[in-house]
Design a protein around this motif. Structure first.
Motif, PDB file in Angstrom:
ATOM      1  N   ALA A  36       0.682  -1.271   0.008  1.00 41.15           N
ATOM      2  CA  ALA A  36      -0.273   0.120  -0.064  1.00 41.15           C
ATOM      3  C   ALA A  36       1.164   1.501   0.032  1.00 41.15           C
ATOM      4  O   ALA A  36       1.894   1.486   0.550  1.00 41.15           O
ATOM      5  CB  ALA A  36      -1.006   0.140   1.165  1.00 41.15           C
ATOM      6  N   THR A  37       0.016   2.283  -0.899  1.00 42.18           N
ATOM      7  CA  THR A  37       0.978   3.744  -0.741  1.00 42.18           C
ATOM      8  C   THR A  37       0.685   4.443   0.325  1.00 42.18           C
ATOM      9  O   THR A  37       1.192   5.654   0.539  1.00 42.18           O
ATOM     10  CB  THR A  37       1.019   4.110  -2.333  1.00 42.18           C
ATOM     11  OG1 THR A  37       0.140   4.471  -2.858  1.00 42.18           O
ATOM     12  CG2 THR A  37       2.194   2.865  -3.275  1.00 42.18           C
ATOM     13  N   THR A  38      -0.371   3.920   1.174  1.00 39.54           N
ATOM     14  CA  THR A  38      -1.197   4.362   1.760  1.00 39.54           C
ATOM     15  C   THR A  38      -0.843   3.972   3.052  1.00 39.54           C
ATOM     16  O   THR A  38      -0.941   2.739   2.752  1.00 39.54           O
ATOM     17  CB  THR A  38      -2.322   5.298   2.186  1.00 39.54           C
ATOM     18  OG1 THR A  38      -2.762   6.018   0.654  1.00 39.54           O
ATOM     19  CG2 THR A  38      -3.013   6.225   2.790  1.00 39.54           C
ATOM     20  N   PHE A  39       0.034   4.566   4.626  1.00 43.89           N
ATOM     21  CA  PHE A  39       0.649   3.531   5.900  1.00 43.89           C
ATOM     22  C   PHE A  39       0.602   4.686   6.526  1.00 43.89           C
ATOM     23  O   PHE A  39       0.651   6.226   6.831  1.00 43.89           O
ATOM     24  CB  PHE A  39       1.379   2.646   5.033  1.00 43.89           C
ATOM     25  CG  PHE A  39       2.035   3.302   4.782  1.00 43.89           C
ATOM     26  CD1 PHE A  39       3.850   4.564   5.610  1.00 43.89           C
ATOM     27  CD2 PHE A  39       2.908   3.142   3.383  1.00 43.89           C
ATOM     28  CE1 PHE A  39       4.539   4.814   4.813  1.00 43.89           C
ATOM     29  CE2 PHE A  39       3.848   4.005   2.642  1.00 43.89           C
ATOM     30  CZ  PHE A  39       5.064   5.163   4.001  1.00 43.89           C
ATOM     31  N   GLY A  43       5.538   2.891   9.180  1.00 39.70           N
ATOM     32  CA  GLY A  43       6.044   2.285   7.675  1.00 39.70           C
ATOM     33  C   GLY A  43       6.393   3.056   6.704  1.00 39.70           C
ATOM     34  O   GLY A  43       6.923   3.338   6.733  1.00 39.70           O
ATOM     35  N   SER A  44       6.532   1.994   5.879  1.00 41.82           N
ATOM     36  CA  SER A  44       7.173   2.823   4.431  1.00 41.82           C
ATOM     37  C   SER A  44       7.046   1.630   3.310  1.00 41.82           C
ATOM     38  O   SER A  44       5.976   0.709   4.097  1.00 41.82           O
ATOM     39  CB  SER A  44       8.508   2.252   4.557  1.00 41.82           C
ATOM     40  OG  SER A  44       9.147   0.224   5.171  1.00 41.82           O
ATOM     41  N   VAL A  45       7.317   2.619   1.828  1.00 42.82           N
ATOM     42  CA  VAL A  45       7.332   1.106   0.849  1.00 42.82           C
ATOM     43  C   VAL A  45       8.172   0.773  -0.432  1.00 42.82           C
ATOM     44  O   VAL A  45       8.569   2.259  -0.057  1.00 42.82           O
ATOM     45  CB  VAL A  45       5.524   1.251   0.353  1.00 42.82           C
ATOM     46  CG1 VAL A  45       5.853   2.903  -0.537  1.00 42.82           C
ATOM     47  CG2 VAL A  45       4.886   0.738  -1.299  1.00 42.82           C
ATOM     48  N   THR A  46       8.548  -0.384  -1.008  1.00 37.36           N
ATOM     49  CA  THR A  46       9.667  -0.246  -1.891  1.00 37.36           C
ATOM     50  C   THR A  46       8.398   0.217  -3.191  1.00 37.36           C
ATOM     51  O   THR A  46       8.133  -0.246  -3.757  1.00 37.36           O
ATOM     52  CB  THR A  46       9.743  -0.986  -1.797  1.00 37.36           C
ATOM     53  OG1 THR A  46      10.593  -1.460  -0.398  1.00 37.36           O
ATOM     54  CG2 THR A  46      11.719  -1.233  -2.752  1.00 37.36           C
ATOM     55  N   ALA A  70       8.220   8.667   3.502  1.00 40.12           N
ATOM     56  CA  ALA A  70       8.067  10.128   3.496  1.00 40.12           C
ATOM     57  C   ALA A  70       6.518  10.467   2.307  1.00 40.12           C
ATOM     58  O   ALA A  70       7.105   9.970   1.513  1.00 40.12           O
ATOM     59  CB  ALA A  70       8.802  11.250   3.155  1.00 40.12           C
ATOM     60  N   ASN A  71       5.999  10.866   2.921  1.00 42.04           N
ATOM     61  CA  ASN A  71       4.913  11.583   1.813  1.00 42.04           C
ATOM     62  C   ASN A  71       5.439  12.705   0.834  1.00 42.04           C
ATOM     63  O   ASN A  71       6.652  12.762   0.702  1.00 42.04           O
ATOM     64  CB  ASN A  71       3.692  12.969   2.666  1.00 42.04           C
ATOM     65  CG  ASN A  71       3.541  12.774   3.589  1.00 42.04           C
ATOM     66  OD1 ASN A  71       2.702  11.510   3.548  1.00 42.04           O
ATOM     67  ND2 ASN A  71       2.505  13.170   4.554  1.00 42.04           N
ATOM     68  N   THR A  91       1.951   8.671  -5.733  1.00 43.95           N
ATOM     69  CA  THR A  91       1.885   9.621  -4.328  1.00 43.95           C
ATOM     70  C   THR A  91       2.035   8.442  -3.487  1.00 43.95           C
ATOM     71  O   THR A  91       0.844   7.551  -3.076  1.00 43.95           O
ATOM     72  CB  THR A  91       0.650  10.310  -4.879  1.00 43.95           C
ATOM     73  OG1 THR A  91       0.399  11.090  -5.527  1.00 43.95           O
ATOM     74  CG2 THR A  91       0.558  11.100  -3.298  1.00 43.95           C
ATOM     75  N   VAL A  92       2.686   9.096  -2.545  1.00 45.38           N
ATOM     76  CA  VAL A  92       2.653   8.353  -1.012  1.00 45.38           C
ATOM     77  C   VAL A  92       2.147   8.846   0.064  1.00 45.38           C
ATOM     78  O   VAL A  92       2.714  10.061   0.308  1.00 45.38           O
ATOM     79  CB  VAL A  92       4.155   7.711  -0.459  1.00 45.38           C
ATOM     80  CG1 VAL A  92       4.744   6.748   0.380  1.00 45.38           C
ATOM     81  CG2 VAL A  92       5.060   6.846  -1.990  1.00 45.38           C
TER      82      VAL A  92
END
Length: 169
Positions: A36-39, A43-46, A70-71, A91-92
């Motif tokens: 997910a890109t919203t957390f 958290g983090s996303v690759t 980070a946003n 978009t994160v």
């Protein structure tokens, strides 16, 4: 190779040839997220580019994958040395975690059967108690460990448990 010949009707003159090279534009890269890109904060996303080489991310990284916490709007540009193509941004969104709630007891948490104690969350809204109640305060008359979880709609934080002991008469 291009050249031009000029004629005035009787005489002609030709230029030296000029070489024109048209370089190919690399395929427009796409971005794949590992989750997910919203957390919630922490958290983090690759994010991974579809191109194995030539990547430059909007945050300056040059690897195929980046881990972000980070946003932001993240895009990747792929270059083949002379031409480049840029992805659609991803978009994160990083949501804040609410303040960890604390529990306040209205009196002693050890008492005799027939008594009770009121436990109150430090948060005025978003409460869910370990017994299922959703108010800011609960009246407790049974032994157990009581905790409260606060939600801001997307993220949660839980209190330390408060132990209530009810002694038989």
């Amino acid at each position: 190779n291009y050249s031009v010949t000029v004629s005035n009707g009787t005489c002609t003159a030709s230029s030296a040839p000029t070489t024109v090279t048209v370089n190919p534009i690399p395929a427009t890269p796409t971005i794949t997220a590992s989750g997910a890109t919203t957390f919630c904060s922490g958290g983090s996303v690759t994010l991974t580019s579809s191109s194995a080489t030539g990547n430059t991310w909007s945050n300056g990284a040059t690897s195929q994958s980046i881990t972000v916490n980070a946003n932001g709007n993240y895009s990747v540009t792929v270059s083949n040395g002379t031409c480049s193509a840029t992805s659609i941004p991803t978009t994160v969104t990083v949501n804040p975690i609410p303040a960890t709630p604390t529990i306040t007891a209205s009196g002693t948490t050890t008492f005799c059967a027939g008594g009770s104690v009121t436990l109150t969350s430090s948060s005025a809204t978003g409460n869910t108690w370990s017994n299922g109640a959703t108010s800011q305060s609960i009246a407790v008359s049974a032994s157990g460990n009581y905790s409260v979880t606060v939600s801001n709609g997307t993220c949660t934080a839980s209190s330390a448990p408060t132990t209530v002991t009810v002694n038989p008469i």
